[in-house]
Every structure is written in C-alpha cells, then in structure tokens.
Scaffold this motif. Structure first.
Motif, PDB file in Angstrom:
ATOM      1  N   SER A  76       0.821  -1.175   0.230  1.00 34.79           N
ATOM      2  CA  SER A  76       0.036   0.241   0.076  1.00 34.79           C
ATOM      3  C   SER A  76       0.808   1.380   0.011  1.00 34.79           C
ATOM      4  O   SER A  76       0.413   2.357  -0.587  1.00 34.79           O
ATOM      5  CB  SER A  76      -1.008  -0.035   1.244  1.00 34.79           C
ATOM      6  OG  SER A  76      -0.355  -0.122   2.382  1.00 34.79           O
ATOM      7  N   VAL A  77       1.796   1.293   0.505  1.00 33.33           N
ATOM      8  CA  VAL A  77       2.985   2.184   0.633  1.00 33.33           C
ATOM      9  C   VAL A  77       3.200   2.848  -0.827  1.00 33.33           C
ATOM     10  O   VAL A  77       3.180   3.874  -1.368  1.00 33.33           O
ATOM     11  CB  VAL A  77       4.516   2.021   1.557  1.00 33.33           C
ATOM     12  CG1 VAL A  77       5.251   3.129   1.088  1.00 33.33           C
ATOM     13  CG2 VAL A  77       3.860   2.209   2.959  1.00 33.33           C
ATOM     14  N   GLU A  78       3.464   1.833  -1.781  1.00 33.48           N
ATOM     15  CA  GLU A  78       3.942   2.088  -3.075  1.00 33.48           C
ATOM     16  C   GLU A  78       2.613   2.663  -3.935  1.00 33.48           C
ATOM     17  O   GLU A  78       2.973   3.608  -4.650  1.00 33.48           O
ATOM     18  CB  GLU A  78       4.329   0.678  -3.875  1.00 33.48           C
ATOM     19  CG  GLU A  78       5.628   0.243  -3.408  1.00 33.48           C
ATOM     20  CD  GLU A  78       6.880   1.041  -3.870  1.00 33.48           C
ATOM     21  OE1 GLU A  78       6.960   1.625  -4.608  1.00 33.48           O
ATOM     22  OE2 GLU A  78       7.797   1.064  -3.047  1.00 33.48           O
ATOM     23  N   VAL A  79       1.670   2.063  -3.825  1.00 36.33           N
ATOM     24  CA  VAL A  79       0.270   2.731  -4.120  1.00 36.33           C
ATOM     25  C   VAL A  79      -0.045   3.961  -3.815  1.00 36.33           C
ATOM     26  O   VAL A  79      -0.370   4.850  -4.823  1.00 36.33           O
ATOM     27  CB  VAL A  79      -0.973   1.866  -3.851  1.00 36.33           C
ATOM     28  CG1 VAL A  79      -2.138   2.139  -4.423  1.00 36.33           C
ATOM     29  CG2 VAL A  79      -0.735   0.087  -4.541  1.00 36.33           C
ATOM     30  N   ILE A  80       0.161   4.186  -2.608  1.00 35.64           N
ATOM     31  CA  ILE A  80      -0.117   5.547  -1.940  1.00 35.64           C
ATOM     32  C   ILE A  80       0.877   6.328  -2.624  1.00 35.64           C
ATOM     33  O   ILE A  80       0.595   7.708  -2.849  1.00 35.64           O
ATOM     34  CB  ILE A  80      -0.141   5.352  -0.466  1.00 35.64           C
ATOM     35  CG1 ILE A  80      -1.215   4.685   0.079  1.00 35.64           C
ATOM     36  CG2 ILE A  80      -0.011   7.094   0.172  1.00 35.64           C
ATOM     37  CD1 ILE A  80      -1.131   4.369   1.675  1.00 35.64           C
ATOM     38  N   GLN A  81       2.068   6.210  -2.681  1.00 37.13           N
ATOM     39  CA  GLN A  81       2.774   7.010  -3.267  1.00 37.13           C
ATOM     40  C   GLN A  81       2.654   7.556  -4.551  1.00 37.13           C
ATOM     41  O   GLN A  81       2.862   8.615  -5.294  1.00 37.13           O
ATOM     42  CB  GLN A  81       4.393   6.420  -3.336  1.00 37.13           C
ATOM     43  CG  GLN A  81       5.526   7.276  -3.650  1.00 37.13           C
ATOM     44  CD  GLN A  81       5.859   8.591  -2.721  1.00 37.13           C
ATOM     45  OE1 GLN A  81       5.898   8.387  -1.735  1.00 37.13           O
ATOM     46  NE2 GLN A  81       5.660   9.773  -3.223  1.00 37.13           N
ATOM     47  N   VAL A  83      -0.364   7.418  -5.911  1.00 40.08           N
ATOM     48  CA  VAL A  83      -1.431   8.486  -5.798  1.00 40.08           C
ATOM     49  C   VAL A  83      -1.063   9.878  -5.588  1.00 40.08           C
ATOM     50  O   VAL A  83      -1.430  10.826  -6.304  1.00 40.08           O
ATOM     51  CB  VAL A  83      -2.432   8.062  -4.967  1.00 40.08           C
ATOM     52  CG1 VAL A  83      -3.523   8.981  -4.649  1.00 40.08           C
ATOM     53  CG2 VAL A  83      -3.210   6.552  -5.411  1.00 40.08           C
ATOM     54  N   VAL A  84       0.010  10.026  -4.690  1.00 37.95           N
ATOM     55  CA  VAL A  84       0.035  11.259  -3.967  1.00 37.95           C
ATOM     56  C   VAL A  84       1.070  12.211  -5.283  1.00 37.95           C
ATOM     57  O   VAL A  84       0.893  13.047  -5.577  1.00 37.95           O
ATOM     58  CB  VAL A  84       1.016  11.214  -2.788  1.00 37.95           C
ATOM     59  CG1 VAL A  84       1.813  12.751  -2.446  1.00 37.95           C
ATOM     60  CG2 VAL A  84       0.223  10.790  -1.899  1.00 37.95           C
ATOM     61  N   ASP A  85       2.090  11.406  -5.984  1.00 38.38           N
ATOM     62  CA  ASP A  85       2.941  11.921  -6.862  1.00 38.38           C
ATOM     63  C   ASP A  85       1.928  12.326  -8.197  1.00 38.38           C
ATOM     64  O   ASP A  85       2.022  13.355  -8.728  1.00 38.38           O
ATOM     65  CB  ASP A  85       3.750  10.771  -7.436  1.00 38.38           C
ATOM     66  CG  ASP A  85       5.018  10.617  -6.599  1.00 38.38           C
ATOM     67  OD1 ASP A  85       5.092  11.343  -5.358  1.00 38.38           O
ATOM     68  OD2 ASP A  85       5.492   9.718  -6.627  1.00 38.38           O
ATOM     69  N   ALA A  86       0.858  11.375  -8.558  1.00 38.58           N
ATOM     70  CA  ALA A  86       0.321  11.989  -9.786  1.00 38.58           C
ATOM     71  C   ALA A  86      -0.680  13.021  -9.253  1.00 38.58           C
ATOM     72  O   ALA A  86      -1.051  13.964 -10.173  1.00 38.58           O
ATOM     73  CB  ALA A  86      -0.902  10.697  -9.890  1.00 38.58           C
ATOM     74  N   GLU A 306       2.196   3.048 -10.803  1.00 39.17           N
ATOM     75  CA  GLU A 306       1.309   3.537 -11.950  1.00 39.17           C
ATOM     76  C   GLU A 306       0.127   2.988 -11.680  1.00 39.17           C
ATOM     77  O   GLU A 306      -0.885   4.070 -12.249  1.00 39.17           O
ATOM     78  CB  GLU A 306       1.894   2.690 -13.379  1.00 39.17           C
ATOM     79  CG  GLU A 306       0.996   3.062 -14.510  1.00 39.17           C
ATOM     80  CD  GLU A 306       1.251   4.581 -15.048  1.00 39.17           C
ATOM     81  OE1 GLU A 306       0.333   4.726 -15.896  1.00 39.17           O
ATOM     82  OE2 GLU A 306       2.131   5.281 -14.475  1.00 39.17           O
ATOM     83  N   MET A 307      -0.407   2.168 -11.181  1.00 45.78           N
ATOM     84  CA  MET A 307      -1.669   1.860 -10.552  1.00 45.78           C
ATOM     85  C   MET A 307      -2.356   3.148  -9.875  1.00 45.78           C
ATOM     86  O   MET A 307      -3.365   3.432 -10.211  1.00 45.78           O
ATOM     87  CB  MET A 307      -1.789   0.606 -10.072  1.00 45.78           C
ATOM     88  CG  MET A 307      -1.692  -0.807 -10.828  1.00 45.78           C
ATOM     89  SD  MET A 307      -1.119  -2.109  -9.666  1.00 45.78           S
ATOM     90  CE  MET A 307      -2.476  -2.250  -8.741  1.00 45.78           C
ATOM     91  N   GLY A 308      -1.589   3.487  -9.007  1.00 49.74           N
ATOM     92  CA  GLY A 308      -2.215   4.676  -8.195  1.00 49.74           C
ATOM     93  C   GLY A 308      -2.371   5.934  -9.210  1.00 49.74           C
ATOM     94  O   GLY A 308      -3.428   6.603  -9.096  1.00 49.74           O
ATOM     95  N   ALA A 309      -1.424   6.026  -9.985  1.00 51.74           N
ATOM     96  CA  ALA A 309      -1.602   7.122 -11.075  1.00 51.74           C
ATOM     97  C   ALA A 309      -2.788   7.076 -11.901  1.00 51.74           C
ATOM     98  O   ALA A 309      -3.254   8.244 -12.340  1.00 51.74           O
ATOM     99  CB  ALA A 309      -0.319   7.471 -12.015  1.00 51.74           C
ATOM    100  N   VAL A 310      -2.902   5.951 -12.365  1.00 50.32           N
ATOM    101  CA  VAL A 310      -4.008   5.682 -13.333  1.00 50.32           C
ATOM    102  C   VAL A 310      -5.264   5.907 -12.387  1.00 50.32           C
ATOM    103  O   VAL A 310      -6.248   6.435 -13.217  1.00 50.32           O
ATOM    104  CB  VAL A 310      -3.965   4.366 -13.894  1.00 50.32           C
ATOM    105  CG1 VAL A 310      -5.542   3.943 -14.527  1.00 50.32           C
ATOM    106  CG2 VAL A 310      -3.055   4.098 -14.917  1.00 50.32           C
ATOM    107  N   ALA A 311      -5.412   5.555 -11.354  1.00 51.66           N
ATOM    108  CA  ALA A 311      -6.643   5.792 -10.379  1.00 51.66           C
ATOM    109  C   ALA A 311      -6.839   7.360 -10.331  1.00 51.66           C
ATOM    110  O   ALA A 311      -8.119   7.667 -10.408  1.00 51.66           O
ATOM    111  CB  ALA A 311      -6.325   4.921  -8.934  1.00 51.66           C
TER     112      ALA A 311
END
Length: 352
Positions: A76-81, A83-86, A306-311
């Motif tokens: 989740s840390v990777e996903v959250i990062q 999302v935050v970056d995007a 990238e999954m976070g960014a796409v979201a």
C-alpha cells in the motif's frame, strides 16, 4: 478613501464596494463569474483597506479522498506514493484516511445511516472523488456514493467489484502463471501456494494462474499445498510453517505477496532450510522489501505506483463528467528474476 481602523473583514470590504460578501469571496478566490468592472472595484477596495486574504494558489484546489482498510504495508505504501505523486502533478491535494469496515447488519450489509454519514463528511469537505485501496465497500457505501454523485475508483478491490464500479488492477492471472512457469522451468514439480484471503479477487486470479501453469504440465496440486489467509508477513510465516512441516514438503513456494514471501523465508530459516538451495521462493508485487530480502526475491512486479496514477487520472475524468474507456483497467505484470529461486536438485548437486 482612507483605510478603516481595526480589523478589516469581508463584510467591511463588501460594504465599501457596494457588493455582497459572496462577491468579495469570489474575487479573492479567483472565480470567473464576476464582471470585470465589479472585480476591479472590489480589488481597488481590497487594496485601499490593506486586506490580505489567502494566497490564490492555496484556494480551491481539488481534493481527492484516498482511503484504505487494514494496515499500511509495503504494497500500500507504493500505491499511496503513486496516488500522491500523480495528484501533485495534476495540482490535486490527496487526503489519506483509514476507512474502517462497517459493522454488519442482520442482513449482512453495512448500516445505511453510517455509510451516509461517511459520504456526507466527504461532500462537506469538498472532495471531488474517492479512491479506495484494496477496500471492501458495502452496498450501502456504494449507494451513498452514487446519491452524492461522488466518483469512486477502487485499486485492487477486496472482492470482485460491482459492474458499475471503476477499478484498477494488474494482470494477476498472468502474473500467477508466470511465477509458476518459472519454477516449473527450473525443474520443480512440488510447488506450493501461500496467498491472501480466499475471497480476494486478486488472490483468486493469482491462484488460478498458478493452477493453470501446474495443470499444463500435469503437475499435481495437493490440497495441503495451498494455504490462504492474508498478504502479510505473519501469514507467510504461518503458511510457510504449515507447508514445510509436511511429510513431503514442496521444493518451491509461490507467495501471493512479497511480505508473505518474507514470512516463508523465515519459516525456512527456522527449519535449517537454505533458500534457494533447499527451497525456492517467488513473491508478488516487487516492493522495496523484495530488493532488501536475503536473498533478494525473485518476484512478479506489479506497477503499483502507475496503478495509483491511473486511479487519479480516472477519478479526475469522472469528476469532470468525462467518459472512461473501461470500467476495469489491468496493467501488465513482469517477472523479476533475482536470487530466491534456483533449479530443483541444486542442494544435492552442491553437496556432491
């Protein structure tokens, strides 16, 4: 006009300019629905009164709610990062919260009143959209979000999402197949699987990919070779202990996450088994812990950031009323070969 003594308020400025407080607020916030002449008059009064408002770059920024359930782990840390970056790149603020599971009602669902209260809180604070990470949302949650017209995107949903729920994930089936095929190519046939919750959609897909690869070469999958609980270190330790204590233990184990793989490494160490000489292990995710493990983990990489960014991009599209190309986006997984998997029989060869 001389400056007014004492504290200058919006009402003071509005009275001097002959407009409403709402109009002054619109000018301060850079809104476009004010005529040029009115805007100039209000700005002139603001300047003469010496009124200092909030900086224009700190107001009216879109905000996305990012929520998760359970503990924050390496995945989740990777996903959250991501999302935050995007969000930062898009000029959007991200608010991270823990969304607890609702207590079930007699019928098995969440309390509608509690779900509605959660959504009211989101809308009252001006959220443009919501993104959930591996979250389990009830029918009441989804209904409340729909009534509020608050767009929702779920990353790796805990269960198979409803048809109208937008979700982002990875090619879990292909990743599970790639992990098992790699171990099979190394000569292993007794391959176990230690994964996440049986009801988890991504876990089911990884398990199905593993089974498909095993079946393609006629390799058996005994019931005791499959152990499922959650995606955390403790689950890998428990599952690894179970499989490695079997009379005919597996020579390789595919772990449903990198943290599970770390637990399996510890279970092997406690039994005097060397990795990869005595036991090969393949993880899933390619988080930081995979690179820091000893030995470094061979694993299936999910493009988590990238999954976070796409979201984020999808959530903003929905918030703007734009159509999305697909209700479910799957990003490609990749097998990353490191040092935790080796050819079957390596231990006996080394001993000779």
């Amino acid at each position: 006009m001389s400056p007014v003594k004492g504290r200058v308020t919006l009402a003071t400025v509005a009275g001097s300019a002959g407009v409403s407080v709402a109009t002054v607020s619109k000018v301060l916030n850079g809104r476009s629905d004010v005529s040029p002449s009115t805007r100039a008059r209000v700005q002139d009064v603001l300047e003469k009164h010496g009124y200092v408002g909030r900086r224009p770059d700190t107001v009216h920024r879109d905000t996305i709610e990012l929520f998760y359930q359970g503990v924050v782990n390496a995945y989740s840390v990777e996903v959250i990062q991501g999302v935050v970056d995007a969000g930062q790149a898009a000029g959007v603020d991200v608010v991270l919260t823990s969304h607890p599971k609702h207590p079930p009602t007699a019928g098995g669902g969440a309390t509608p009143g509690r779900a509605a209260g959660w959504i009211r809180q989101l809308t009252a604070t001006g959220r443009r959209a919501a993104i959930g990470v591996t979250s389990e949302l009830s029918a009441a949650d989804l209904a409340a979000l729909a009534r509020a017209r608050l767009p929702l995107v779920v990353i790796d949903p805990a269960h198979t999402p409803e048809p109208d729920v937008i979700s982002v994930g990875s090619t879990n089936f292909a990743g599970g197949m790639a992990a098992a095929q790699h171990l099979l190519s190394l000569g292993h046939r007794r391959i176990g699987y230690v994964g996440g919750p049986p009801t988890s959609g991504c876990n089911q897909a990884r398990l199905s990919g593993y089974r498909s690869a095993m079946e393609s070469v006629g390799a058996d999958v005994p019931a005791e070779y499959v152990w499922m609980s959650d995606f955390l270190y403790e689950d890998g330790l428990a599952g690894g202990t179970k499989l490695l204590d079997l009379r005919e233990r597996p020579t390789a184990i595919f772990a449903g996450s990198d943290e599970v793989a770390l637990g399996i490494l510890e279970a092997a160490r406690a039994r005097g088994l060397r990795v990869p000489e005595d036991l090969s292990v393949v993880g899933f995710d390619d988080t930081e812990v995979a690179r820091l493990a000893s030995p470094p983990l061979t694993t299936v990489r999910q493009p988590l950031r990238e999954m976070g960014a796409v979201a984020v991009r999808t959530a903003l599209q929905l918030a703007a009323g734009e159509p999305v190309a697909s209700h479910h986006v799957e990003l490609a997984t990749t097998l990353i070969i490191r040092g935790s998997a080796a050819p079957h029989g390596l231990s006996s060869v080394a001993a000779s």
